[in-house]
Motif scaffolding. Sequence first.
Motif, PDB file in Angstrom:
ATOM      1  N   VAL A 249     -37.228 130.332  30.049  1.00  0.00           N
ATOM      2  CA  VAL A 249     -37.679 129.980  29.146  1.00  0.00           C
ATOM      3  C   VAL A 249     -36.709 128.104  27.969  1.00  0.00           C
ATOM      4  O   VAL A 249     -37.276 127.774  27.515  1.00  0.00           O
ATOM      5  N   VAL A 250     -35.799 128.694  27.567  1.00  0.00           N
ATOM      6  CA  VAL A 250     -34.993 128.280  26.452  1.00  0.00           C
ATOM      7  C   VAL A 250     -34.036 127.198  27.446  1.00  0.00           C
ATOM      8  O   VAL A 250     -33.998 125.771  27.508  1.00  0.00           O
ATOM      9  N   HIS A 251     -33.797 127.856  28.564  1.00  0.00           N
ATOM     10  CA  HIS A 251     -32.859 126.929  29.277  1.00  0.00           C
ATOM     11  C   HIS A 251     -33.458 125.463  29.920  1.00  0.00           C
ATOM     12  O   HIS A 251     -32.574 124.270  30.138  1.00  0.00           O
ATOM     13  N   GLU A 252     -35.036 124.666  29.389  1.00  0.00           N
ATOM     14  CA  GLU A 252     -35.067 123.193  29.607  1.00  0.00           C
ATOM     15  C   GLU A 252     -35.144 122.608  28.349  1.00  0.00           C
ATOM     16  O   GLU A 252     -35.200 121.239  27.997  1.00  0.00           O
ATOM     17  N   TYR A 253     -34.650 123.302  28.068  1.00  0.00           N
ATOM     18  CA  TYR A 253     -34.730 122.510  25.936  1.00  0.00           C
ATOM     19  C   TYR A 253     -32.782 122.736  25.799  1.00  0.00           C
ATOM     20  O   TYR A 253     -32.275 121.894  25.024  1.00  0.00           O
ATOM     21  N   HIS A 254     -31.780 123.005  26.480  1.00  0.00           N
ATOM     22  CA  HIS A 254     -30.884 122.471  27.079  1.00  0.00           C
ATOM     23  C   HIS A 254     -29.905 121.329  27.455  1.00  0.00           C
ATOM     24  O   HIS A 254     -30.248 121.087  28.735  1.00  0.00           O
ATOM     25  N   HIS A 255     -29.532 120.991  26.832  1.00  0.00           N
ATOM     26  CA  HIS A 255     -28.733 119.770  27.565  1.00  0.00           C
ATOM     27  C   HIS A 255     -27.204 119.171  27.451  1.00  0.00           C
ATOM     28  O   HIS A 255     -26.267 119.872  27.938  1.00  0.00           O
TER      29      HIS A 255
END
Length: 153
Positions: free
Chosen positions: A147-153
């Motif tokens: 669920v955090v991966h979409e916020y990693h750039h």
Amino acid sequence: MEARMSTEHASWGMAASATLHCLTGCAIGEVLGMVIGTALGWGTIATVVLAVALAFLFGYALTMRGVLRAGVGFRRAVKVALAADTVSIAVMEIVDNAIIVGIPGAMDAGLASWLFWAALAFALAVAFVVTLPVNKWMIGRGTGHAVVHEYHH
């Protein structure tokens, strides 16, 4: 929107990265709690409770830091951190505290003792190994650190 990954897309490298992230927050809180409790001469239960509370606090804080940097609001960042880290931190804390409490004399050894530090390092290392497949399984199902991966750039 939460992206769901299939199990085959949850690599061991991705799981190791998530577990290392979790271990970092847990270790900061765990070590700090153990040091404070031991330095103050607290009993095992009080020291473990403090260590676990700080492990969750630092674990969630590390996740929230990255999510907040991605421009997410505070309330949403809290929800993301809870969804991403709760199971991972819980498994890690159960394992590492059971080990350190189970090593004879470790909790009473004192901060200047090699036994205290060796037991703590060993407990955290075993917790990493046990938590790694848990994180791989959760990521493969689109939960946990997925669920955090979409916020990693």
